[in-house]
Motif scaffolding. Structure first.
Motif, short mmCIF file in Angstrom:
data_model
loop_
_atom_site.label_atom_id
_atom_site.label_comp_id
_atom_site.label_asym_id
_atom_site.label_seq_id
_atom_site.Cartn_x
_atom_site.Cartn_y
_atom_site.Cartn_z
N THR A 128 -3.80 -5.00 -0.19
CA THR A 128 -4.64 -4.82 -1.37
C THR A 128 -4.18 -3.62 -2.18
O THR A 128 -4.07 -3.69 -3.42
CB THR A 128 -6.10 -4.62 -0.94
N LEU A 129 -3.89 -2.52 -1.51
CA LEU A 129 -3.41 -1.33 -2.22
C LEU A 129 -2.07 -1.58 -2.87
O LEU A 129 -1.79 -1.09 -3.97
CB LEU A 129 -3.32 -0.15 -1.26
N THR A 130 -1.20 -2.36 -2.20
CA THR A 130 0.11 -2.66 -2.78
C THR A 130 -0.02 -3.47 -4.05
O THR A 130 0.74 -3.29 -5.01
CB THR A 130 0.98 -3.41 -1.75
N ALA A 131 -1.00 -4.38 -4.08
CA ALA A 131 -1.17 -5.23 -5.26
C ALA A 131 -1.79 -4.49 -6.43
O ALA A 131 -1.67 -4.94 -7.57
CB ALA A 131 -2.03 -6.45 -4.90
N LEU A 132 -2.44 -3.36 -6.17
CA LEU A 132 -3.07 -2.62 -7.26
C LEU A 132 -2.02 -1.95 -8.13
O LEU A 132 -1.05 -1.37 -7.64
CB LEU A 132 -4.03 -1.57 -6.69
N LYS A 133 -2.23 -1.99 -9.43
CA LYS A 133 -1.33 -1.33 -10.37
C LYS A 133 -1.70 0.13 -10.59
O LYS A 133 -0.91 0.89 -11.14
CB LYS A 133 -1.32 -2.07 -11.71
N ASP A 134 -2.91 0.52 -10.16
CA ASP A 134 -3.34 1.90 -10.30
C ASP A 134 -2.90 2.70 -9.08
O ASP A 134 -2.94 2.20 -7.96
CB ASP A 134 -4.86 1.98 -10.45
N PRO A 135 -2.50 3.96 -9.26
CA PRO A 135 -2.12 4.79 -8.11
C PRO A 135 -3.30 5.04 -7.19
O PRO A 135 -4.40 5.38 -7.63
CB PRO A 135 -1.63 6.09 -8.77
N VAL A 136 -3.06 4.88 -5.87
CA VAL A 136 -4.10 5.08 -4.86
C VAL A 136 -3.54 5.98 -3.77
O VAL A 136 -2.45 5.74 -3.24
CB VAL A 136 -4.58 3.75 -4.25
N PHE A 137 -4.30 7.03 -3.43
CA PHE A 137 -3.96 7.95 -2.35
C PHE A 137 -5.10 7.96 -1.34
O PHE A 137 -6.28 8.02 -1.73
CB PHE A 137 -3.73 9.37 -2.88
N VAL A 138 -4.77 7.93 -0.05
CA VAL A 138 -5.77 8.02 1.02
C VAL A 138 -5.41 9.23 1.87
O VAL A 138 -4.31 9.30 2.43
CB VAL A 138 -5.81 6.74 1.87
#
Length: 442
Positions: A128-138
């Motif tokens: 899911t995170l890979t498919a997002l175009k927005d940057p995501v940090f956990v």
């Protein structure tokens, strides 16, 4: 309830084993008590035989019990190591130790099923995170990065670097960490610059707190909305004004033709002059609207690899009014539409030259790479910028003969290449500097 039931079942299940083990010595003792007058040698032999059989049965039972405990110990050791595939063989019957083996097997199955669900959830989250175009940090509770998607790697310029486990502040995210949820901040990263909306989420996994930070680039969305609004406005203006100018131009041409056939020289001269003025004005307005129409009809970029440094040096030599000093010699290969970008840089260079000519100033061109982006600087010693926030708005111009589309068209072209353009006054002296930032690769 389960523990109480098992504690009452174990002694009852063990009673048959105890009875079987004690049966020989019990039988020998009963025989010796029931039969009187047996010689002491016979009594000793009967008792010894019963005791020997009891000890033999106790040894067999002990080995079986110890074997079961050893199996349970091995299974528990495998569970501690995370190996949930090892299972103990359960023999049929009502042996409580075999029930213990069965319980350990059930525990192993439950742990394996839990790990499978956690693995599937983790894979689903990663996809899911890979498919997002927005940057995501956990990150975790210690501020260490635990998960990152490709968009976030591109933003911080870490496509091929190992960043998991590093401190979030060291990755340039201190401002994003300090921004509250749903708030907006202006940030500059190796992979992009603009206004970013922050979204946060917190959850606990395996007893540890995890924090998710998602950044949404508002600059691109606002730029696209503004571009569509201007395009709609320009299409309406072009349609309405063309509808008015076309009959004016036609009427002027018809009247000029009719006057050529008349003999009133004075009247013909005055009308001819007026009609020619109308015709020139109509042609001027038509060219004026045609220039604005370029903003709405800008085609999508057709990118390819080209030498940006060679293109910039060639463009700098086109304007013969004032020599442009090319300061950089760095070789830069860019993936973009060379024709459209050339038009954007021509507009910026022409503005710089026109600003420097009245005061006999100079113009300098420079560029350098910063991470995965290239920065192009066009600096002039001209009259400076007007005190206005509408430099990139269509129709706005400070030149008497200007159309007001050069900077607007430049920004549309640069933003179509995922870049940014900035025009500010020089703080140390007179003049202005235009800064264009473009990604080297998509």
């Amino acid at each position: 309830m389960n523990s109480d039931a098992r504690s009452t079942r174990l002694p009852l299940g063990a009673a048959p084993w105890i009875g079987i083990v004690l049966l020989p010595v019990t039988a020998a003792g009963g025989l010796l008590v029931a039969i009187d007058g047996l010689p002491w040698i016979t009594r000793l032999g009967v008792f010894s035989l019963g005791m020997s059989l009891t000890l033999a049965l106790a040894w067999v039972a002990g080995r079986r019990i110890l074997g079961t405990f050893a199996t349970v110990s091995d299974l528990l050791a495998a569970l501690r190591e995370g190996d949930y595939g090892l299972r103990g063989r359960v023999r049929p019957g009502h042996d409580p130790l075999q029930g213990l083996l069965a319980d350990v097997n059930l525990l192993s199955d439950a742990l394996r099923e839990g790990r499978r669900k956690r693995t599937e959830a983790s894979r689903f989250l990663a996809k899911t995170l890979t498919a997002l175009k927005d940057p995501v940090f956990v990150g975790d509770e210690e501020g260490k990065l635990r998960l990152i998607n490709p968009a976030a790697r591109q933003l911080i310029g870490a496509e091929r670097a190992t960043v998991v486990g590093r401190d979030l502040v060291s990755l340039g995210l201190s401002e994003a960490l300090a921004t509250p949820d749903h708030a907006v901040f202006h940030g500059r990263f190796p992979g992009g610059e603009g206004r970013w909306a922050v979204r946060r989420a917190t959850w606990h996994s395996e007893g540890r707190e995890h924090r998710l930070i998602m950044l949404r680039d508002l600059s691109a969305a606002l730029g696209q909305e503004e571009r569509r609004a201007w395009q709609r406005l320009i299409r309406v203006l072009s349609h309405e004004l063309n509808n008015s100018l076309t009959p004016i131009a036609s009427l002027a041409g018809s009247l000029a033709t009719m006057l050529e056939r008349q003999h009133a020289e004075d009247l013909r001269s005055d009308l001819q002059t007026g009609l020619e003025t109308i015709g020139r004005r109509a042609d001027s307005l038509a060219r004026f609207l045609s220039g604005y129409g370029k903003l709405a009809r800008l085609p999508p970029p057709r990118p390819h690899l080209f030498r940006l440094d060679v293109a910039l040096a060639r463009l700098a030599s086109l304007d013969r009014r004032l020599p442009i000093d090319v300061a950089s010699r760095e070789s830069v290969t860019l993936y973009g539409d060379e024709d459209q970008l050339s038009q954007a840089f021509i507009n910026l260079m022409r503005n710089a030259v026109e600003a420097a000519l009245p005061v006999a100033g100079g113009v300098r061109l420079d560029w350098y790479t910063e991470g995965r982006r290239v920065c192009i600087l066009i600096e002039d010693d001209g009259v400076g910028l007007p005190d206005s926030d509408a430099l990139f708005v269509p129709f706005f111009t400070t030149k008497p003969e200007g159309s007001g589309i050069g900077l607007s068209l430049t920004r549309l072209i640069v933003e179509a290449h995922a870049g940014s353009v900035e025009l500010v006054s020089r703080g140390d002296t007179r003049g202005a500097v235009a800064t264009v930032r473009l990604p080297l690769l998509p």
